[in-house]
Design an enzyme around this catalytic site. Structure first.
Site, PDB file in Angstrom:
ATOM      1  N   CYS A   7       1.008  -1.148  -0.097  1.00 31.18           N
ATOM      2  CA  CYS A   7       0.001   0.053   0.061  1.00 31.18           C
ATOM      3  C   CYS A   7       0.956   1.038   0.102  1.00 31.18           C
ATOM      4  O   CYS A   7       1.500   1.681   1.055  1.00 31.18           O
ATOM      5  CB  CYS A   7      -0.954  -0.048   1.222  1.00 31.18           C
ATOM      6  SG  CYS A   7      -1.800  -1.582   1.344  1.00 31.18           S
ATOM      7  N   SER A  10       0.514   6.414  -3.510  1.00 30.46           N
ATOM      8  CA  SER A  10      -0.607   6.572  -4.680  1.00 30.46           C
ATOM      9  C   SER A  10      -1.465   5.330  -5.330  1.00 30.46           C
ATOM     10  O   SER A  10      -2.478   5.363  -5.627  1.00 30.46           O
ATOM     11  CB  SER A  10       0.258   6.808  -5.965  1.00 30.46           C
ATOM     12  OG  SER A  10       1.342   7.876  -5.780  1.00 30.46           O
ATOM     13  N   ILE A  12      -2.162   0.827  -4.661  1.00 23.69           N
ATOM     14  CA  ILE A  12      -2.167  -0.589  -4.027  1.00 23.69           C
ATOM     15  C   ILE A  12      -1.828  -1.462  -4.960  1.00 23.69           C
ATOM     16  O   ILE A  12      -2.559  -1.613  -5.880  1.00 23.69           O
ATOM     17  CB  ILE A  12      -3.345  -0.881  -3.236  1.00 23.69           C
ATOM     18  CG1 ILE A  12      -3.857   0.242  -2.143  1.00 23.69           C
ATOM     19  CG2 ILE A  12      -3.154  -2.147  -2.507  1.00 23.69           C
ATOM     20  CD1 ILE A  12      -5.274   0.243  -1.520  1.00 23.69           C
ATOM     21  N   LYS A  13      -0.503  -2.112  -4.743  1.00 21.61           N
ATOM     22  CA  LYS A  13      -0.331  -3.232  -5.598  1.00 21.61           C
ATOM     23  C   LYS A  13      -0.654  -4.364  -4.807  1.00 21.61           C
ATOM     24  O   LYS A  13      -0.242  -4.848  -3.572  1.00 21.61           O
ATOM     25  CB  LYS A  13       1.357  -3.226  -5.925  1.00 21.61           C
ATOM     26  CG  LYS A  13       1.563  -2.123  -6.979  1.00 21.61           C
ATOM     27  CD  LYS A  13       2.809  -1.328  -6.726  1.00 21.61           C
ATOM     28  CE  LYS A  13       2.577  -0.186  -5.859  1.00 21.61           C
ATOM     29  NZ  LYS A  13       3.909   0.816  -5.698  1.00 21.61           N
ATOM     30  N   GLY A  99      10.973   4.592   5.583  1.00 21.92           N
ATOM     31  CA  GLY A  99       9.758   3.921   4.848  1.00 21.92           C
ATOM     32  C   GLY A  99       9.966   2.439   4.653  1.00 21.92           C
ATOM     33  O   GLY A  99      11.002   1.722   4.331  1.00 21.92           O
ATOM     34  N   LEU A 100       8.867   1.810   4.992  1.00 23.30           N
ATOM     35  CA  LEU A 100       8.608   0.087   5.267  1.00 23.30           C
ATOM     36  C   LEU A 100       8.837  -0.384   3.677  1.00 23.30           C
ATOM     37  O   LEU A 100       9.448  -1.501   3.552  1.00 23.30           O
ATOM     38  CB  LEU A 100       7.569  -0.498   5.796  1.00 23.30           C
ATOM     39  CG  LEU A 100       7.605  -0.229   7.198  1.00 23.30           C
ATOM     40  CD1 LEU A 100       5.991  -0.697   7.898  1.00 23.30           C
ATOM     41  CD2 LEU A 100       8.598  -1.353   7.771  1.00 23.30           C
ATOM     42  N   ASP A 101       8.293   0.445   2.662  1.00 25.07           N
ATOM     43  CA  ASP A 101       8.345  -0.298   1.350  1.00 25.07           C
ATOM     44  C   ASP A 101       9.997  -0.055   1.032  1.00 25.07           C
ATOM     45  O   ASP A 101      10.639  -1.052   0.322  1.00 25.07           O
ATOM     46  CB  ASP A 101       7.723   0.689   0.448  1.00 25.07           C
ATOM     47  CG  ASP A 101       7.875   2.291   0.191  1.00 25.07           C
ATOM     48  OD1 ASP A 101       8.627   2.464   1.512  1.00 25.07           O
ATOM     49  OD2 ASP A 101       7.157   2.826  -0.534  1.00 25.07           O
ATOM     50  N   ASP A 121      13.947   2.971  -6.675  1.00 24.35           N
ATOM     51  CA  ASP A 121      12.644   2.727  -6.959  1.00 24.35           C
ATOM     52  C   ASP A 121      12.209   3.962  -7.547  1.00 24.35           C
ATOM     53  O   ASP A 121      12.215   4.970  -6.582  1.00 24.35           O
ATOM     54  CB  ASP A 121      12.070   2.359  -5.545  1.00 24.35           C
ATOM     55  CG  ASP A 121      10.626   2.135  -5.593  1.00 24.35           C
ATOM     56  OD1 ASP A 121       9.831   2.310  -6.721  1.00 24.35           O
ATOM     57  OD2 ASP A 121      10.013   1.886  -4.525  1.00 24.35           O
TER      58      ASP A 121
HETATM   59  N1  LIG Z   1      -4.342   3.481 -13.290  1.00 24.45           N
HETATM   60  C1  LIG Z   1      -3.585   2.492 -13.116  1.00 24.45           C
HETATM   61  N2  LIG Z   1      -3.897   1.095 -13.386  1.00 24.45           N
HETATM   62  C2  LIG Z   1      -3.052   0.149 -13.281  1.00 24.45           C
HETATM   63  N3  LIG Z   1      -1.698   0.225 -13.206  1.00 24.45           N
HETATM   64  C3  LIG Z   1      -1.085   1.514 -12.856  1.00 24.45           C
HETATM   65  C4  LIG Z   1      -1.883   2.601 -12.799  1.00 24.45           C
HETATM   66  N4  LIG Z   1      -1.411   3.725 -12.683  1.00 24.45           N
HETATM   67  C5  LIG Z   1      -0.124   3.261 -12.866  1.00 24.45           C
HETATM   68  N5  LIG Z   1      -0.052   1.905 -12.757  1.00 24.45           N
HETATM   69  C6  LIG Z   1       1.083   1.083 -12.798  1.00 24.45           C
HETATM   70  O1  LIG Z   1       1.353   0.822 -11.538  1.00 24.45           O
HETATM   71  C7  LIG Z   1       2.523   0.646 -10.968  1.00 24.45           C
HETATM   72  C8  LIG Z   1       2.754   1.969  -9.895  1.00 24.45           C
HETATM   73  O2  LIG Z   1       4.085   1.681  -9.163  1.00 24.45           O
HETATM   74  P1  LIG Z   1       5.100   2.821  -8.959  1.00 24.45           P
HETATM   75  O3  LIG Z   1       6.344   2.022  -8.195  1.00 24.45           O
HETATM   76  O4  LIG Z   1       5.289   3.865  -9.969  1.00 24.45           O
HETATM   77  O5  LIG Z   1       4.175   3.066  -7.627  1.00 24.45           O
HETATM   78  P2  LIG Z   1       4.213   4.323  -6.895  1.00 24.45           P
HETATM   79  O6  LIG Z   1       3.797   5.505  -7.845  1.00 24.45           O
HETATM   80  O7  LIG Z   1       5.538   4.414  -6.314  1.00 24.45           O
HETATM   81  O8  LIG Z   1       3.092   4.106  -6.071  1.00 24.45           O
HETATM   82  P3  LIG Z   1       3.121   4.403  -4.466  1.00 24.45           P
HETATM   83  O9  LIG Z   1       3.543   5.609  -4.052  1.00 24.45           O
HETATM   84  O10 LIG Z   1       1.803   4.189  -4.259  1.00 24.45           O
HETATM   85  O11 LIG Z   1       4.241   3.210  -4.084  1.00 24.45           O
HETATM   86  C9  LIG Z   1       3.518   0.933 -12.323  1.00 24.45           C
HETATM   87  O12 LIG Z   1       3.986   0.115 -12.877  1.00 24.45           O
HETATM   88  C10 LIG Z   1       2.564   1.651 -13.163  1.00 24.45           C
HETATM   89  O13 LIG Z   1       2.892   1.400 -14.546  1.00 24.45           O
HETATM   90  C1  LIG Z   2       9.712   7.709   0.451  1.00 23.64           C
HETATM   91  C2  LIG Z   2       8.532   7.005   0.392  1.00 23.64           C
HETATM   92  C3  LIG Z   2       7.339   7.807   0.203  1.00 23.64           C
HETATM   93  C4  LIG Z   2       8.361   6.137  -0.843  1.00 23.64           C
HETATM   94  O1  LIG Z   2       7.414   5.567  -0.989  1.00 23.64           O
HETATM   95  C5  LIG Z   2       8.274   6.101   1.674  1.00 23.64           C
HETATM   96  O2  LIG Z   2       9.110   5.158   1.853  1.00 23.64           O
HETATM   97  C6  LIG Z   2       7.968   6.876   3.070  1.00 23.64           C
HETATM   98  O3  LIG Z   2       7.128   7.510   3.120  1.00 23.64           O
HETATM   99  N1  LIG Z   2       9.025   6.829   3.720  1.00 23.64           N
HETATM  100  C7  LIG Z   2       9.172   7.597   4.931  1.00 23.64           C
HETATM  101  C8  LIG Z   2      10.283   8.460   5.075  1.00 23.64           C
HETATM  102  C9  LIG Z   2      11.681   7.997   4.996  1.00 23.64           C
HETATM  103  O4  LIG Z   2      12.025   6.722   4.473  1.00 23.64           O
HETATM  104  O5  LIG Z   2      12.726   8.327   5.469  1.00 23.64           O
HETATM  105  K   LIG Z   3       6.715   2.736  -3.944  1.00 24.60           K
END
Ligand SMILES: Nc1ncnc2c1ncn2[C@@H]1O[C@H](COP(=O)(O)OP(=O)(O)OP(=O)(O)O)[C@@H](O)[C@H]1O
Ligand SMILES: CC(C)(CO)[C@@H](O)C(=O)NCCC(=O)O
Ligand SMILES: [K+]
Length: 248
Positions: A7, A10, A12-13, A99-101, A121
């Protein structure tokens, strides 16, 4: 079946694995909790476990955990900040603030590589993280990604306006733009490429000669040509998530 959720700010994957985690049954990207529940309802799923990572607020995350529990009757295992996992040590002064991601992606990368790695990323935000050969997270960098750069320009100017279609066409080449869309799209793309080039230089400095580059996020394609030998790994976060939330 195992439901896995990443999550972000922007999107949710999501993906669903077979119960023994041997294969992916289905997967997708959605913009909201409601869209996620719709997407999951379209499949006939027998979800028996769920694990998730979230960079959203606890309240937002708990809302989603509640929806999953209601729909499938399972508790979600939520990845939590830790100082050490799978041989990697968190490099932040306050480990809870990383950030946990990012954390799960770099754990996933180190599990895969077993040596020094640079994790890039390229999503809404762009992040770079450095892990040394012995699993020390050295820290990283955060900056706006292409979607944020583009939106800032649109929001803070009056004459930068163009459609998504126009944007897509403008991205086909890199030469000096002769339309607003070309100038902005190619400019932002070059910002990203400049960032990647600098990260590769810094990585030689901080990680030595042998390091593995991992590219993930929606704009990873923009950088592939710049990092020959980089591993394109859209599922890095999920790899780390499995390590953070083992099911038995
Ligand atoms: N509306 C959409 N429907 C399906 N896939 C989408 C849509 N918009 C973007 N994507 C795809 O979803 C993925 C989003 O991944 P991305 O790593 O860019 O996430 P992010 O923008 O960093 O999101 P978050 O901040 O939510 O992690 C990309 O592979 C993108 O091509
Ligand atoms: C940097 C993002 C927004 C990337 O998704 C996320 O990892 C986050 O909210 N991190 C917290 C701040 C930090 O990692 O220092
Ligand atoms: K991300």
């Amino acid at each position: 079946m195992i439901l896995e959720l990443d999550c972000g700010n922007s999107f949710i994957k999501w993906r669903v694995l077979a119960a023994d985690a041997s294969r992916i049954i289905c997967a997708g990207v959605v913009g909201s909790d409601a869209e996620l529940m719709l997407a999951l309802n379209e499949e006939s799923l027998n979800v028996t476990a769920c694990r998730l990572v979230s960079v959203r607020t606890d309240a937002e995350t708990q809302l989603l955990v509640g929806l999953i529990n209601e729909r499938f009757g399972v508790e979600c295992a939520c990845a939590q900040p830790v100082i050490e996992l799978a041989g990697v040590r968190n490099g932040y002064e306050q480990y809870q603030q990383l950030g946990l991601d990012r954390w799960l992606a770099l754990v996933g990368a180190y599990l895969h590589a077993g040596k020094a790695c640079l994790v890039l990323d390229l999503g809404t935000a762009v992040t770079a993280d450095y892990v040394s050969a012995d699993g020390e997270h050295l820290g990283g960098y955060i900056c706006p990604g292409v979607p944020l750069m583009r939106n800032q320009l649109r929001t803070h100017t009056r004459r930068i306006r163009y459609s998504d279609d126009t944007a897509e066409r403008a991205q086909q080449k890199n030469g000096p733009g002769r339309t607003t869309a070309e100038a902005v799209e190619r400019g932002c793309s070059l910002m990203l490429q400049g960032f990647v080039a600098t990260q590769l230089e810094l990585a030689s400095e901080y990680l030595g000669d042998t390091f593995v580059v991992f590219l993930t996020g929606g704009d990873a394609v923009v950088a592939v040509d710049m990092a020959p030998g980089a591993i394109i790994a859209p599922d890095l976060v999920f790899k780390g998530l499995a390590a953070a939330c083992p099911l038995s």
